[in-house]
Design an enzyme around this catalytic site. Structure first.
Site, PDB file in Angstrom:
ATOM      1  N   LYS A 113       0.904  -0.878  -0.444  1.00  0.00           N
ATOM      2  CA  LYS A 113       0.302   0.256  -0.004  1.00  0.00           C
ATOM      3  C   LYS A 113       1.074   1.336  -0.057  1.00  0.00           C
ATOM      4  O   LYS A 113       0.018   2.396  -0.703  1.00  0.00           O
ATOM      5  CB  LYS A 113      -0.543  -0.177   1.306  1.00  0.00           C
ATOM      6  CG  LYS A 113      -1.273   1.188   1.360  1.00  0.00           C
ATOM      7  CD  LYS A 113      -2.631   1.239   0.209  1.00  0.00           C
ATOM      8  CE  LYS A 113      -3.433   3.274   0.596  1.00  0.00           C
ATOM      9  NZ  LYS A 113      -4.934   2.453   0.170  1.00  0.00           N
TER      10      LYS A 113
ATOM     11  N   LYS B  71      -0.625  11.293   5.138  1.00  0.00           N
ATOM     12  CA  LYS B  71       0.203   9.858   6.839  1.00  0.00           C
ATOM     13  C   LYS B  71       0.795   9.244   5.677  1.00  0.00           C
ATOM     14  O   LYS B  71       1.567   8.794   5.833  1.00  0.00           O
ATOM     15  CB  LYS B  71      -1.170   9.511   7.577  1.00  0.00           C
ATOM     16  CG  LYS B  71      -1.316   8.137   8.216  1.00  0.00           C
ATOM     17  CD  LYS B  71      -1.711   6.881   7.620  1.00  0.00           C
ATOM     18  CE  LYS B  71      -3.418   7.578   6.729  1.00  0.00           C
ATOM     19  NZ  LYS B  71      -3.975   6.227   6.550  1.00  0.00           N
TER      20      LYS B  71
HETATM   21  P1  NAP Z   1     -12.245   8.377   7.797  1.00  0.00           P
HETATM   22  O1  NAP Z   1     -13.604   8.683   6.979  1.00  0.00           O
HETATM   23  O2  NAP Z   1     -11.771  10.027   8.290  1.00  0.00           O
HETATM   24  O3  NAP Z   1     -12.626   7.914   9.209  1.00  0.00           O
HETATM   25  C1  NAP Z   1     -11.870   7.494  10.085  1.00  0.00           C
HETATM   26  C2  NAP Z   1     -12.408   6.394  10.576  1.00  0.00           C
HETATM   27  O4  NAP Z   1     -11.185   6.239  11.397  1.00  0.00           O
HETATM   28  C3  NAP Z   1     -14.040   7.549  11.211  1.00  0.00           C
HETATM   29  O5  NAP Z   1     -14.416   6.101  11.321  1.00  0.00           O
HETATM   30  C4  NAP Z   1     -13.350   7.735  13.167  1.00  0.00           C
HETATM   31  O6  NAP Z   1     -13.795   7.382  13.366  1.00  0.00           O
HETATM   32  C5  NAP Z   1     -12.475   6.631  12.752  1.00  0.00           C
HETATM   33  N1  NAP Z   1     -11.606   6.773  13.627  1.00  0.00           N
HETATM   34  C6  NAP Z   1      -9.713   7.861  13.699  1.00  0.00           C
HETATM   35  N2  NAP Z   1      -9.659   6.998  14.598  1.00  0.00           N
HETATM   36  C7  NAP Z   1      -9.867   6.845  15.826  1.00  0.00           C
HETATM   37  C8  NAP Z   1      -9.514   6.313  17.099  1.00  0.00           C
HETATM   38  N3  NAP Z   1      -9.047   6.763  17.531  1.00  0.00           N
HETATM   39  N4  NAP Z   1     -10.586   5.692  17.265  1.00  0.00           N
HETATM   40  C9  NAP Z   1     -11.633   5.325  17.330  1.00  0.00           C
HETATM   41  N5  NAP Z   1     -11.967   5.162  15.710  1.00  0.00           N
HETATM   42  C10 NAP Z   1     -10.841   5.831  14.729  1.00  0.00           C
HETATM   43  O7  NAP Z   1     -11.311   7.719   6.801  1.00  0.00           O
HETATM   44  P2  NAP Z   1     -11.432   6.979   5.575  1.00  0.00           P
HETATM   45  O8  NAP Z   1     -11.388   7.878   4.011  1.00  0.00           O
HETATM   46  O9  NAP Z   1     -12.725   6.675   5.448  1.00  0.00           O
HETATM   47  O10 NAP Z   1     -10.284   6.387   5.824  1.00  0.00           O
HETATM   48  C11 NAP Z   1     -10.305   4.893   6.440  1.00  0.00           C
HETATM   49  C12 NAP Z   1      -8.675   4.646   6.208  1.00  0.00           C
HETATM   50  O11 NAP Z   1      -8.431   3.799   5.082  1.00  0.00           O
HETATM   51  C13 NAP Z   1      -7.478   5.452   6.556  1.00  0.00           C
HETATM   52  O12 NAP Z   1      -6.457   4.407   6.746  1.00  0.00           O
HETATM   53  C14 NAP Z   1      -6.771   5.560   4.969  1.00  0.00           C
HETATM   54  O13 NAP Z   1      -5.829   6.216   4.751  1.00  0.00           O
HETATM   55  C15 NAP Z   1      -8.070   4.220   4.001  1.00  0.00           C
HETATM   56  N6  NAP Z   1      -8.314   4.249   2.852  1.00  0.00           N
HETATM   57  C16 NAP Z   1      -8.633   5.645   2.830  1.00  0.00           C
HETATM   58  C17 NAP Z   1      -9.467   5.399   1.034  1.00  0.00           C
HETATM   59  C18 NAP Z   1     -10.384   6.619   0.211  1.00  0.00           C
HETATM   60  O14 NAP Z   1     -10.074   7.099  -0.507  1.00  0.00           O
HETATM   61  N7  NAP Z   1     -11.087   7.543   1.262  1.00  0.00           N
HETATM   62  C19 NAP Z   1      -8.703   5.002   0.635  1.00  0.00           C
HETATM   63  C20 NAP Z   1      -8.155   3.566   0.787  1.00  0.00           C
HETATM   64  C21 NAP Z   1      -7.384   3.077   2.168  1.00  0.00           C
HETATM   65  P3  NAP Z   1     -14.406   9.276  13.942  1.00  0.00           P
HETATM   66  O15 NAP Z   1     -16.045   9.180  13.415  1.00  0.00           O
HETATM   67  O16 NAP Z   1     -14.956   9.027  15.384  1.00  0.00           O
HETATM   68  O17 NAP Z   1     -14.017  10.049  13.461  1.00  0.00           O
END
Ligand code: NAP
Length: 293
Positions: free
Chosen positions: A171, A239
């Site tokens: 990744k 990140k």
């Molecule tokens: P996001 O919309 O910002 O959501 C982040 C999630 O993580 C939320 O549910 C948040 O909870 C939770 N979270 C963060 N810190 C936490 C903690 N300390 N304890 C418990 N829950 C916590 O991010 P996302 O886009 O879904 O991405 C999630 C992961 O997938 C990341 O690692 C990202 O790099 C990866 N990713 C994202 C994409 C994309 O296109 N978006 C693509 C591939 C991979 P709250 O709601 O309480 O804040």
């Protein structure tokens, strides 16, 4: 069918958990902030009040949260997954985090008889909704085979690269490659606009040739409009580049383009744009070219 738990209902997790329900799995979900589980509960998921409660109701727990310390908190914090998962259970981590830390998490879970697969994803929010994600896995052969039906409900291309941490290493490579493509598409969009060309027509024509890419097809319009709804947060890509640049430093590898993307993204965060889609890498290119950015 194994019972599935899901922790982290952000942009990716909510769609991925929804696809597990659609595939017929019994799903128990948890999110740190309340109010994110409504649609999933309406679709038949159960909501738990902690990761431990999720784990007590599941054979396999999937995590999809932001960063390395967040995965650690969800797995090993008070009322974490490890406190609720019985021996014989398994964790699949779909977050993008450090490969080194991942190996440590796998060892700690193995000590209590719990399997572990790192399964970071690529394909954007669109891929999460359509269950077409590309998934890079690390773990033992047996754990990855056990995880496969769960991953197949969320993604299309699933590749096993080696022991725990191997999926995260791949990744990191993915995030390095997309840095260059986003920057190059931003440069092409800005050059088209300054040359008085119709950027939509340029994108359509380029898409049929060697310059075609998912990012050109799906993200160039945001760059043209200078508006960057999600997608994938710039702060999350920065990140990921932190992980990739640290890997590169320890391996003696030079990543000039990824380094530039990280610097430009740090500037975007300083300007308050960290929660926009990372196609906002076009902002500095536009601005340096005398356009609004
Ligand atoms: P996001 O919309 O910002 O959501 C982040 C999630 O993580 C939320 O549910 C948040 O909870 C939770 N979270 C963060 N810190 C936490 C903690 N300390 N304890 C418990 N829950 C916590 O991010 P996302 O886009 O879904 O991405 C999630 C992961 O997938 C990341 O690692 C990202 O790099 C990866 N990713 C994202 C994409 C994309 O296109 N978006 C693509 C591939 C991979 P709250 O709601 O309480 O804040």
């Amino acid at each position: 069918m194994e019972r599935i738990g899901f922790c982290g209902l952000g942009t990716m997790g909510s769609a991925m958990a929804g696809n597990l329900r659609k595939a017929g799995f019994e799903v128990t979900v948890w999110n740190r902030s309340p109010g994110k589980a409504g649609e999933l509960v309406a679709a038949g998921a159960r909501e738990a009040s902690s990761p431990a409660e999720v784990a007590r109701n599941a054979d396999i727990v999937v995590t999809c949260v932001s960063d390395t310390p967040d995965v650690e908190a969800v797995l090993f914090g008070p009322e974490g997954v490890a406190a609720g998962l019985a021996s014989g259970g398994m964790v699949i981590d779909c977050s993008t985090i450090s490969p080194d830390a991942t190996r440590g998490f796998a060892t700690r879970l193995a000590d209590q008889g719990v399997g572990f697969v790192d399964a970071p994803v690529s394909g954007g929010s669109e891929g999460a909704h359509k269950a077409t994600l590309t998934i890079f896995t690390g773990g033992t052969e047996a754990d990855v085979e056990r995880a496969r039906p769960v991953l197949a409900a969320m993604g299309k291309t699933i590749t096993h690269f080696g022991p725990a941490g191997a999926g995260q290493a791949v990744k990191a490579v993915n995030q390095v490659v997309i840095s260059g493509v986003y920057l190059a598409v931003a440069e092409g969009v800005v050059l088209s606009m300054k040359a008085g060309l119709d950027p939509q027509a340029v994108v359509a024509a380029l898409g049929g040739g060697v310059a075609g890419s998912w990012i050109l097809a799906n993200r160039s319009a945001k760059m043209v409009n200078n508006a960057y709804p999600l997608g994938f947060k710039t702060a999350l890509h920065l990140k990921d580049l932190g992980i990739a640049l640290e890997m590169a430093r320890s391996l003696g590898v030079t990543l000039p383009v990824a380094g530039l993307a990280a610097q430009l993204e740090a500037g975007l965060l300083a300007r308050g744009y960290g929660d926009e889609d990372m196609s906002n890498l076009a902002r500095p290119i536009r601005q340096l070219s005398g356009m609004e950015g």
